[in-house]
Design a protein around this motif. Structure first.
Motif, mmCIF file in Angstrom:
data_model
loop_
_atom_site.group_PDB
_atom_site.id
_atom_site.type_symbol
_atom_site.label_atom_id
_atom_site.label_comp_id
_atom_site.label_asym_id
_atom_site.label_seq_id
_atom_site.Cartn_x
_atom_site.Cartn_y
_atom_site.Cartn_z
ATOM 1 N N ALA A 83 0.830 -1.205 0.000
ATOM 2 C CA ALA A 83 0.000 0.000 0.000
ATOM 3 C C ALA A 83 0.861 1.250 0.000
ATOM 4 O O ALA A 83 1.822 1.362 0.771
ATOM 5 N N ALA A 84 0.523 2.194 -0.876
ATOM 6 C CA ALA A 84 1.201 3.487 -0.950
ATOM 7 C C ALA A 84 0.254 4.550 -0.418
ATOM 8 O O ALA A 84 -0.809 4.797 -1.003
ATOM 9 N N ARG A 85 0.630 5.158 0.698
ATOM 10 C CA ARG A 85 -0.184 6.215 1.299
ATOM 11 C C ARG A 85 0.708 7.428 1.570
ATOM 12 O O ARG A 85 1.870 7.449 1.203
ATOM 13 N N GLY A 86 0.157 8.439 2.233
ATOM 14 C CA GLY A 86 0.963 9.606 2.555
ATOM 15 C C GLY A 86 0.134 10.864 2.660
ATOM 16 O O GLY A 86 -1.054 10.831 2.994
ATOM 17 N N ASP A 110 5.588 10.366 0.933
ATOM 18 C CA ASP A 110 5.201 9.045 0.430
ATOM 19 C C ASP A 110 5.531 7.982 1.472
ATOM 20 O O ASP A 110 6.694 7.854 1.881
ATOM 21 N N TYR A 111 4.490 7.241 1.902
ATOM 22 C CA TYR A 111 4.654 6.159 2.862
ATOM 23 C C TYR A 111 4.305 4.847 2.164
ATOM 24 O O TYR A 111 3.252 4.750 1.521
ATOM 25 N N PRO A 137 -9.930 -6.106 11.635
ATOM 26 C CA PRO A 137 -8.709 -5.355 11.932
ATOM 27 C C PRO A 137 -7.722 -5.405 10.769
ATOM 28 O O PRO A 137 -7.845 -6.219 9.852
ATOM 29 N N TYR A 138 -6.756 -4.517 10.822
ATOM 30 C CA TYR A 138 -5.620 -4.581 9.904
ATOM 31 C C TYR A 138 -4.356 -4.236 10.671
ATOM 32 O O TYR A 138 -4.387 -3.564 11.703
ATOM 33 N N VAL A 139 -3.239 -4.731 10.184
ATOM 34 C CA VAL A 139 -1.928 -4.362 10.705
ATOM 35 C C VAL A 139 -1.045 -4.055 9.508
ATOM 36 O O VAL A 139 -1.175 -4.693 8.455
ATOM 37 N N ALA A 140 -0.190 -3.050 9.630
ATOM 38 C CA ALA A 140 0.679 -2.654 8.521
ATOM 39 C C ALA A 140 2.056 -2.307 9.057
ATOM 40 O O ALA A 140 2.200 -1.828 10.186
ATOM 41 N N TYR A 141 3.060 -2.555 8.227
ATOM 42 C CA TYR A 141 4.449 -2.272 8.588
ATOM 43 C C TYR A 141 5.025 -1.286 7.579
ATOM 44 O O TYR A 141 4.951 -1.512 6.362
ATOM 45 N N LEU A 142 5.568 -0.179 8.066
ATOM 46 C CA LEU A 142 6.110 0.870 7.208
ATOM 47 C C LEU A 142 7.440 0.415 6.612
ATOM 48 O O LEU A 142 8.437 0.283 7.311
ATOM 49 N N LEU A 143 7.444 0.174 5.306
ATOM 50 C CA LEU A 143 8.647 -0.290 4.627
ATOM 51 C C LEU A 143 9.611 0.846 4.332
ATOM 52 O O LEU A 143 10.828 0.697 4.477
#
Length: 228
Positions: A83-86, A110-111, A137-143
């Motif tokens: 996923a690309a967020r920011g 850009d995250y 739920p969701y879990v995400a890790y910032l690459l």
């Protein structure tokens, strides 16, 4: 952290053997991402001030998904996504400063995340296909994270060494699925982890303001195999 994600994937894939009907698929989404800023009680105006400069960004996410039939119309739908967020910093609405081009200060954050939502869904047959709605739920890790000026396109990579890269929260989706496996849906992501610390770039979110991910998107997906 990578070991935790590997273990989570092992559990999700291993669980498929415990249920009857399992389908796998791919998906891609276009999304609008932003931050919800919350200031401390002694500085209530700070969040409003920063919100004036933070604007949503158009991003995307894509990856794989599974549909694990539980009982009757209920299913478990785990996903593994990139996923690309920011967000954007936009100062162009400020009053003109003599000799200063405010557009020089506009930039984009850009995250990039590895994201794992796990939804419990309910399906209802309508017409030739079925409406599918779910939440979980969701879990995400910032690459990685970077900042680039909109005018010059110069990109600066963020220093994430001292930051907490973990994001988590709740997500919900609703859409329509055709018998052949094609799915169209909309989703909303409500982040519960404060992402304002640990991302060091020239223009960062003030550490005194908590920032939470907010994302709305549209998804096109396709399921292969059983049930199509």
């Amino acid at each position: 952290m990578q070991k935790k994600y590997s273990f989570t994937l092992f559990l999700l894939l291993g669980a498929t053997g415990s249920f009857g009907q399992v389908r796998f698929g791919i998906q891609g989404s276009g999304q609008i991402a932003s931050f919800k800023l919350i200031a401390p009680s002694d500085l209530p105006a700070l969040a409003t001030f920063e919100t004036n400069f933070f604007k949503p960004i158009v991003g995307f996410r894509a990856g794989i998904m599974a549909d694990i039939r539980l009982k009757d119309k209920w299913a478990l739908r785990p996903q593994l996504l990139y996923a690309a967020r920011g967000s954007k910093f936009d100062f162009s609405h400020l009053s003109t400063v003599t000799g200063v081009d405010l557009n020089d200060f506009n930039s984009t954050l850009d995250y990039h995340y590895l994201e794992i939502p796990v939804l419990v869904t309910y399906s209802l047959k309508i017409g030739v296909g079925q409406v599918v709605a779910g939440t979980g739920p969701y879990v995400a890790y910032l690459l990685s994270a970077s900042e680039s000026t909109i005018k010059s396109r110069n990109k600066v990579q963020a220093n994430l060494a001292n930051g907490d890269r973990l994001d988590y929260g709740l997500t919900a989706s609703a859409g329509y699925e055709l018998p052949g496996g094609l799915t169209l849906s909309a989703y909303y992501l409500l982040g519960l982890a404060n992402m304002s610390t640990g991302v060091e770039t020239p223009n960062t979110i003030s550490g005194s303001v908590n920032a939470y991910n907010r994302t709305f998107g549209l998804t096109v997906g396709y399921f292969f195999g059983a049930g199509n």
